[in-house]
Write a protein that holds these residues in place. Structure first.
Motif, PDB file in Angstrom:
ATOM      1  N   MET A  38       2.352   3.378 -12.530  1.00 18.12           N
ATOM      2  CA  MET A  38       1.436   3.723 -11.458  1.00 18.12           C
ATOM      3  C   MET A  38       2.097   4.720 -10.512  1.00 18.12           C
ATOM      4  O   MET A  38       3.320   4.838 -10.481  1.00 18.12           O
ATOM      5  CB  MET A  38       1.012   2.471 -10.685  1.00 18.12           C
ATOM      6  CG  MET A  38       2.113   1.803  -9.896  1.00 18.12           C
ATOM      7  SD  MET A  38       1.519   0.490  -8.791  1.00 18.12           S
ATOM      8  CE  MET A  38       0.737   1.428  -7.485  1.00 18.12           C
ATOM      9  N   GLN A  39       1.284   5.407  -9.747  1.00 17.57           N
ATOM     10  CA  GLN A  39       1.790   6.333  -8.751  1.00 17.57           C
ATOM     11  C   GLN A  39       2.123   5.582  -7.466  1.00 17.57           C
ATOM     12  O   GLN A  39       1.302   4.825  -6.953  1.00 17.57           O
ATOM     13  CB  GLN A  39       0.747   7.414  -8.465  1.00 17.57           C
ATOM     14  CG  GLN A  39       0.515   8.375  -9.622  1.00 17.57           C
ATOM     15  CD  GLN A  39       1.766   9.165  -9.966  1.00 17.57           C
ATOM     16  OE1 GLN A  39       2.472   9.656  -9.083  1.00 17.57           O
ATOM     17  NE2 GLN A  39       2.041   9.288 -11.254  1.00 17.57           N
ATOM     18  N   SER A  68       0.097   4.720  -2.534  1.00 18.67           N
ATOM     19  CA  SER A  68      -0.115   3.302  -2.826  1.00 18.67           C
ATOM     20  C   SER A  68       0.056   2.488  -1.549  1.00 18.67           C
ATOM     21  O   SER A  68       0.559   2.972  -0.531  1.00 18.67           O
ATOM     22  CB  SER A  68       0.884   2.816  -3.887  1.00 18.67           C
ATOM     23  OG  SER A  68       2.208   2.831  -3.364  1.00 18.67           O
ATOM     24  N   THR A  72      -1.900  -2.536  -3.461  1.00 23.13           N
ATOM     25  CA  THR A  72      -1.975  -2.174  -4.882  1.00 23.13           C
ATOM     26  C   THR A  72      -0.649  -2.400  -5.604  1.00 23.13           C
ATOM     27  O   THR A  72      -0.578  -2.295  -6.825  1.00 23.13           O
ATOM     28  CB  THR A  72      -2.368  -0.696  -5.050  1.00 23.13           C
ATOM     29  OG1 THR A  72      -1.441   0.136  -4.334  1.00 23.13           O
ATOM     30  CG2 THR A  72      -3.782  -0.446  -4.527  1.00 23.13           C
ATOM     31  N   GLY A  91      -3.049  -1.903 -10.323  1.00 22.34           N
ATOM     32  CA  GLY A  91      -1.763  -1.533  -9.757  1.00 22.34           C
ATOM     33  C   GLY A  91      -0.649  -2.243 -10.494  1.00 22.34           C
ATOM     34  O   GLY A  91      -0.687  -2.349 -11.720  1.00 22.34           O
TER      35      GLY A  91
END
Length: 241
Positions: free
Chosen positions: A1-2, A6, A78, A128
């Motif tokens: 995930m980024q 976030s 997330t 997430g």
């Protein structure tokens, strides 16, 4: 995930590895970081990383009431980083019942209860990740930390069950297996220790890459040796009385 943009929550954020997580998450562009600790008054240094983006949160991972309150407050999360930990010294035959129970309550039950509370939150927010700070001692025992070893082994098993359950919900479970880290938890222990910054950097890189298991800093070499000759590594760790 980024990690950029976030919203993360870090347990045990007031010192050591937890504080380093908050620092690096801010550097990586997280929109918000909930810094959780049992006593928010101990978060002064942590909050200094970016008072506008770092939010203090009172949380004891052994208190289900506080966990539920945290999930309500941090309903935009997330990314959950289960970092809070407990280490009781003592061998298998002399660790106290209270110490064993404390290690299990924080390291295994707390991880499970935090994930149970935040999985619906993360799913609602589009998915997430959950990062579980385990240890090489999840599968290689240091005899003087019998309660810690057992609780982390249980947490590893729990984490794999959670991974299978959460993957269809768009939530990745990343298990981190560091070696010893130079924090207050291991103060006074005469053994090689990794810098918390190096450990966190490798774990967050694994989050970005979608890597399910990560052996940060020196743990990578120890894990490679364990895969080659488990008994030799087991014998080496057995000398850590």
């Amino acid at each position: 995930m980024q990690i950029e943009n976030s919203v993360a929550l870090v347990t045990g954020a007031n010192r050591g590895t937890g504080r380093e997580y908050v620092s690096q998450l801010v550097e990586c562009g997280a929109a918000k970081v909930y810094a959780a600790a049992r006593n928010v008054d101990t978060l002064t240094e942590t909050l200094s990383f970016d008072p506008e983006r770092v939010v203090p949160l009172a949380l004891d991972v052994t208190d289900t009431r506080l966990i539920e309150a945290a999930a309500h407050t941090a309903r935009d999360a997330t990314l959950l980083i289960n970092n809070a930990g407990s280490l009781t010294f003592g061998g298998a035959l002399d660790v106290t019942d209270a110490g064993l129970a404390q290690d299990m309550a924080v390291n295994n039950d707390g991880l499970r209860d935090m994930t149970r509370a935040f999985a619906p939150v993360i799913e609602t927010n589009g998915g997430g990740a959950v990062v579980n700070m385990l240890t090489l001692l999840s599968f290689v025992s240091a005899p003087g930390f019998a309660g810690y070893n057992a609780s982390k082994a249980a947490a590893w098993s729990m984490s794999m069950s959670l991974r299978a359950y959460l993957r269809p919900k768009g939530i990745q479970v990343i298990n981190a297996f560091p070696a010893g880290i130079d924090t207050d938890m291991l103060a006074g222990v005469d053994a090689p220790k990794d810098n918390p910054a190096a450990v966190v950097r490798d774990v967050l890189a694994a989050v970005k890459a979608g890597q399910e298991d990560v052996y940060p800093a020196s743990a990578a070499d120890i894990f490679a040796a364990w895969r080659t000759d488990q008994k030799s590594v087991e014998a080496a760790f057995a000398e850590m009385m």
